[in-house]
Motif scaffolding. Structure first.
Motif, PDB file in Angstrom:
ATOM      1  N   UNK A  20       0.831  -1.183   0.000  1.00  0.00           N
ATOM      2  CA  UNK A  20       0.000   0.000   0.000  1.00  0.00           C
ATOM      3  C   UNK A  20       0.870   1.238   0.000  1.00  0.00           C
ATOM      4  N   UNK A  21       0.372   2.261  -0.650  1.00  0.00           N
ATOM      5  CA  UNK A  21       1.104   3.519  -0.698  1.00  0.00           C
ATOM      6  C   UNK A  21       0.104   4.645  -0.507  1.00  0.00           C
ATOM      7  N   UNK A  22       0.098   5.267   0.675  1.00  0.00           N
ATOM      8  CA  UNK A  22      -0.845   6.356   0.898  1.00  0.00           C
ATOM      9  C   UNK A  22      -0.620   7.467  -0.111  1.00  0.00           C
ATOM     10  N   UNK A  23      -1.698   8.057  -0.593  1.00  0.00           N
ATOM     11  CA  UNK A  23      -1.596   9.111  -1.593  1.00  0.00           C
ATOM     12  C   UNK A  23      -0.644  10.191  -1.110  1.00  0.00           C
ATOM     13  N   UNK A  24       0.240  10.612  -1.997  1.00  0.00           N
ATOM     14  CA  UNK A  24       1.181  11.710  -1.775  1.00  0.00           C
ATOM     15  C   UNK A  24       2.253  11.411  -0.735  1.00  0.00           C
ATOM     16  N   UNK A  25       2.483  10.146  -0.384  1.00  0.00           N
ATOM     17  CA  UNK A  25       3.513   9.847   0.597  1.00  0.00           C
ATOM     18  C   UNK A  25       4.518   8.824   0.089  1.00  0.00           C
ATOM     19  N   UNK A  64      12.554   6.319 -16.060  1.00  0.00           N
ATOM     20  CA  UNK A  64      11.318   5.755 -15.512  1.00  0.00           C
ATOM     21  C   UNK A  64      11.359   5.949 -14.007  1.00  0.00           C
ATOM     22  N   UNK A  65      10.190   6.197 -13.408  1.00  0.00           N
ATOM     23  CA  UNK A  65      10.074   6.341 -11.967  1.00  0.00           C
ATOM     24  C   UNK A  65       9.108   5.312 -11.415  1.00  0.00           C
ATOM     25  N   UNK A  66       9.603   4.415 -10.572  1.00  0.00           N
ATOM     26  CA  UNK A  66       8.788   3.385  -9.932  1.00  0.00           C
ATOM     27  C   UNK A  66       8.276   3.914  -8.598  1.00  0.00           C
ATOM     28  N   UNK A  67       6.978   3.865  -8.381  1.00  0.00           N
ATOM     29  CA  UNK A  67       6.397   4.270  -7.103  1.00  0.00           C
ATOM     30  C   UNK A  67       6.627   3.134  -6.109  1.00  0.00           C
ATOM     31  N   UNK A  68       7.275   3.478  -4.996  1.00  0.00           N
ATOM     32  CA  UNK A  68       7.595   2.520  -3.944  1.00  0.00           C
ATOM     33  C   UNK A  68       7.077   3.053  -2.612  1.00  0.00           C
ATOM     34  N   UNK A  69       6.962   2.214  -1.594  1.00  0.00           N
ATOM     35  CA  UNK A  69       6.425   2.671  -0.304  1.00  0.00           C
ATOM     36  C   UNK A  69       7.296   3.743   0.348  1.00  0.00           C
ATOM     37  N   UNK A  70       6.665   4.584   1.171  1.00  0.00           N
ATOM     38  CA  UNK A  70       7.432   5.598   1.893  1.00  0.00           C
ATOM     39  C   UNK A  70       8.489   4.932   2.769  1.00  0.00           C
ATOM     40  N   UNK A  85      12.696  10.648  -1.830  1.00  0.00           N
ATOM     41  CA  UNK A  85      11.711  10.693  -0.755  1.00  0.00           C
ATOM     42  C   UNK A  85      10.813  11.902  -1.028  1.00  0.00           C
ATOM     43  N   UNK A  86       9.525  11.660  -1.251  1.00  0.00           N
ATOM     44  CA  UNK A  86       8.652  12.773  -1.632  1.00  0.00           C
ATOM     45  C   UNK A  86       8.073  13.512  -0.440  1.00  0.00           C
ATOM     46  N   UNK A  87       7.974  12.869   0.701  1.00  0.00           N
ATOM     47  CA  UNK A  87       7.378  13.500   1.880  1.00  0.00           C
ATOM     48  C   UNK A  87       6.030  14.133   1.560  1.00  0.00           C
ATOM     49  N   UNK A  88       5.318  13.543   0.609  1.00  0.00           N
ATOM     50  CA  UNK A  88       4.003  14.068   0.255  1.00  0.00           C
ATOM     51  C   UNK A  88       4.040  15.276  -0.649  1.00  0.00           C
ATOM     52  N   UNK A  89       5.224  15.678  -1.112  1.00  0.00           N
ATOM     53  CA  UNK A  89       5.333  16.837  -1.999  1.00  0.00           C
ATOM     54  C   UNK A  89       5.503  16.369  -3.432  1.00  0.00           C
ATOM     55  N   UNK A  90       4.623  16.832  -4.307  1.00  0.00           N
ATOM     56  CA  UNK A  90       4.823  16.628  -5.728  1.00  0.00           C
ATOM     57  C   UNK A  90       4.414  15.282  -6.280  1.00  0.00           C
ATOM     58  N   UNK A  91       3.870  14.398  -5.494  1.00  0.00           N
ATOM     59  CA  UNK A  91       3.442  13.105  -6.017  1.00  0.00           C
ATOM     60  C   UNK A  91       2.022  12.842  -5.581  1.00  0.00           C
ATOM     61  N   UNK A  92       1.179  12.581  -6.548  1.00  0.00           N
ATOM     62  CA  UNK A  92      -0.184  12.168  -6.236  1.00  0.00           C
ATOM     63  C   UNK A  92      -0.520  11.015  -7.160  1.00  0.00           C
ATOM     64  N   UNK A  93      -1.162  10.022  -6.616  1.00  0.00           N
ATOM     65  CA  UNK A  93      -1.497   8.842  -7.405  1.00  0.00           C
ATOM     66  C   UNK A  93      -2.891   9.018  -7.987  1.00  0.00           C
ATOM     67  N   UNK A  94      -2.941   9.695  -9.102  1.00  0.00           N
ATOM     68  CA  UNK A  94      -4.191   9.915  -9.820  1.00  0.00           C
ATOM     69  C   UNK A  94      -3.925   9.641 -11.285  1.00  0.00           C
ATOM     70  N   UNK A  95      -4.967   9.543 -12.082  1.00  0.00           N
ATOM     71  CA  UNK A  95      -4.759   9.253 -13.512  1.00  0.00           C
ATOM     72  C   UNK A  95      -3.915  10.308 -14.234  1.00  0.00           C
TER      73      UNK A  95
END
Length: 138
Positions: A20-25, A64-70, A85-95
């Motif tokens: 699981x990956x919480x949105x923006x984290x 390529x950027x792979x989304x991985x857990x915080x 490490x995004x710390x919730x900045x600049x990444x959102x998991x949306x279409x």
């Protein structure tokens, strides 16, 4: 090739059991496109589509950027890659892609899963060996 750890989410985008990956984290592992595409293929062949989470493609920078857990960035040590490490900045998991000039190679699904870092590490290692072998055959 070098390994870098980064806390700058504005850098260029540059598991057999999905996490699981919480949105923006989430963190993002960035690799050159050729290496990343090979790793995606390895992951999908080995464990199916569920083994790889969302993947971004940045046409301008060839990555390529792979989304991985915080928390992945803290221990990431794979040569030739960077974990941000995004710390919730600049990444959102949306279409819609989270960074201008990027697009989803594999878009986020309904469950917003992330790629297991251990599985990604193994796939990137195998991809590097395959690319090296292919390049040495020329």
């Amino acid at each position: 090739m070098e390994t870098r750890h980064s806390v700058d989410p504005c850098m260029s985008l540059s598991s057999s059991t999905p996490l699981s990956c919480p949105d923006a984290a989430c963190d993002v592992v960035t690799v050159p496109t050729r290496h990343g595409l090979e790793a995606v293929d390895i992951l999908r062949r080995g464990a199916g589509d569920d083994a790889v989470g969302p993947v971004l493609h940045d046409d301008d920078c060839g990555t390529l950027g792979f989304v991985v857990p915080p928390g992945t960035a803290a221990g990431w040590d794979v040569p030739g890659s960077t974990c941000t490490e995004t710390d919730g900045r600049g990444l959102r998991l949306s279409p819609e892609p989270p960074v201008e000039g990027s697009d989803w190679l594999l878009p986020p699904g309904d469950t917003d899963l992330a790629t297991d870092p251990a599985v990604l590490r193994a796939a990137l290692g195998e991809a590097a060996r395959l690319i090296e072998a292919a390049d040495n055959c020329r």
